[in-house]
Design a protein around this motif. Structure first.
Motif, PDB file in Angstrom:
ATOM      1  N   VAL A  59       0.853  -1.179   0.000  1.00  0.00           N
ATOM      2  CA  VAL A  59       0.000   0.000   0.000  1.00  0.00           C
ATOM      3  C   VAL A  59       0.892   1.233   0.000  1.00  0.00           C
ATOM      4  CG1 VAL A  59      -1.846   1.255   1.196  1.00  0.00           C
ATOM      5  CG2 VAL A  59      -1.748  -1.242   1.353  1.00  0.00           C
ATOM      6  N   SER A  98       0.649   5.756  -0.818  1.00  0.00           N
ATOM      7  CA  SER A  98      -0.218   6.884  -1.163  1.00  0.00           C
ATOM      8  C   SER A  98       0.634   8.081  -1.568  1.00  0.00           C
ATOM      9  CB  SER A  98      -1.140   7.243   0.000  1.00  0.00           C
ATOM     10  OG  SER A  98      -0.389   7.691   1.101  1.00  0.00           O
ATOM     11  N   TYR A  99      -0.017   8.999  -2.258  1.00  0.00           N
ATOM     12  CA  TYR A  99       0.617  10.231  -2.723  1.00  0.00           C
ATOM     13  C   TYR A  99      -0.042  11.392  -1.984  1.00  0.00           C
ATOM     14  CZ  TYR A  99       2.084   7.422  -6.771  1.00  0.00           C
ATOM     15  OH  TYR A  99       2.625   6.475  -7.586  1.00  0.00           O
ATOM     16  N   SER A 100       0.649  11.990  -1.049  1.00  0.00           N
ATOM     17  CA  SER A 100       0.064  13.103  -0.298  1.00  0.00           C
ATOM     18  C   SER A 100      -0.091  14.350  -1.160  1.00  0.00           C
ATOM     19  CB  SER A 100       0.916  13.416   0.941  1.00  0.00           C
ATOM     20  OG  SER A 100       2.229  13.799   0.548  1.00  0.00           O
ATOM     21  N   VAL A 136      -8.798   6.611  -3.877  1.00  0.00           N
ATOM     22  CA  VAL A 136      -8.520   7.708  -2.952  1.00  0.00           C
ATOM     23  C   VAL A 136      -8.873   7.240  -1.546  1.00  0.00           C
ATOM     24  CG1 VAL A 136      -8.742   9.618  -4.592  1.00  0.00           C
ATOM     25  CG2 VAL A 136     -10.761   8.803  -3.378  1.00  0.00           C
ATOM     26  N   ASP A 137      -8.071   7.690  -0.577  1.00  0.00           N
ATOM     27  CA  ASP A 137      -8.301   7.301   0.813  1.00  0.00           C
ATOM     28  C   ASP A 137      -9.230   8.303   1.493  1.00  0.00           C
ATOM     29  OD1 ASP A 137      -6.704   9.524   1.398  1.00  0.00           O
ATOM     30  OD2 ASP A 137      -4.941   8.319   1.895  1.00  0.00           O
ATOM     31  N   GLU A 187      -6.576  11.442  -0.764  1.00  0.00           N
ATOM     32  CA  GLU A 187      -5.268  11.300  -1.403  1.00  0.00           C
ATOM     33  C   GLU A 187      -5.244  10.027  -2.244  1.00  0.00           C
ATOM     34  OE1 GLU A 187      -2.622  13.421   2.133  1.00  0.00           O
ATOM     35  OE2 GLU A 187      -2.515  11.249   1.872  1.00  0.00           O
ATOM     36  N   LEU A 188      -4.550  10.109  -3.362  1.00  0.00           N
ATOM     37  CA  LEU A 188      -4.406   8.960  -4.239  1.00  0.00           C
ATOM     38  C   LEU A 188      -3.642   7.856  -3.518  1.00  0.00           C
ATOM     39  CD1 LEU A 188      -4.764   7.965  -7.219  1.00  0.00           C
ATOM     40  CD2 LEU A 188      -2.425   8.766  -7.588  1.00  0.00           C
ATOM     41  N   TYR A 189      -4.100   6.624  -3.609  1.00  0.00           N
ATOM     42  CA  TYR A 189      -3.372   5.489  -3.058  1.00  0.00           C
ATOM     43  C   TYR A 189      -3.352   4.349  -4.066  1.00  0.00           C
ATOM     44  CZ  TYR A 189      -7.525   2.649  -2.216  1.00  0.00           C
ATOM     45  OH  TYR A 189      -8.646   1.886  -2.389  1.00  0.00           O
ATOM     46  N   THR A 192       4.443   2.546  -9.351  1.00  0.00           N
ATOM     47  CA  THR A 192       4.285   3.749  -8.527  1.00  0.00           C
ATOM     48  C   THR A 192       4.900   4.955  -9.230  1.00  0.00           C
ATOM     49  OG1 THR A 192       6.273   3.242  -7.233  1.00  0.00           O
ATOM     50  CG2 THR A 192       4.168   2.556  -6.301  1.00  0.00           C
TER      51      THR A 192
END
Length: 160
Positions: A83, A85-87, A111-112, A116-118, A144
């Motif tokens: 897992v 994510s991109y903050s 998105v979480d 944010e994209l995950y 990624t």
């Protein structure tokens, strides 16, 4: 004599097998973390050891949470999940997320709760050679990086 020499040569071959040829096991999470360390991934401390053990690692510089899943009381795990994510990618368009899911077969994008994209990927790794686990991580790193590039190209990042 030939049989003794052949047996000795075979034993030497088995002992001299490279570390990459060794099999991966996730039955014992602490031992798996030691394997990650031996492979050069510099894992952080193991957490949630009594339920779904997880460890943070960097895969080609990208921070990833690796969870051991399908476990019984934190052991005898069945598969791993990755897992990340991109903050800096917040509230990307749903059509773009669907496009990423269509393009990348080995992971899911979403998105979480912070929008944010995950990315998420699951892999059965028990018994695989270490070289195959490395290949999974290499694909993860490439994906990624590619999704990050797509987000930048699409103008979906908060950093310009």
């Amino acid at each position: 004599m030939r049989l003794i020499l052949a047996a000795a040569a075979a034993a030497l071959f088995v002992v001299a097998a490279p570390a990459q040829a060794q099999s991966v096991t996730i039955k014992n999470p602490a031992a798996f973390v030691a394997t990650l360390k031996a492979m050069g991934y510099e894992p952080g401390p193991l957490s949630k050891v009594d339920t779904t053990p997880e460890v943070d690692i960097k895969v080609n510089g990208f921070g990833t949470t690796l969870r051991l899943a399908g476990c019984t009381a934190g052991a005898d795990c069945k598969y791993i999940t990755l897992v990340a994510s991109y903050s800096d990618v917040v509230s990307p368009p749903l059509s773009w997320i669907q496009q990423m899911n269509d393009e990348f077969d080995l992971l899911r994008v979403g998105v979480d709760d912070k929008k944010e994209l995950y990315m998420f990927g699951a892999h059965v790794v028990e018994g695989l050679p270490r070289a195959e686990l490395k290949r999974i991580f290499d694909f993860w790193a490439a994906d990624t990086a590619s999704i990050g590039h797509e987000a930048v190209e699409g103008g979906y990042t908060t950093k310009k």
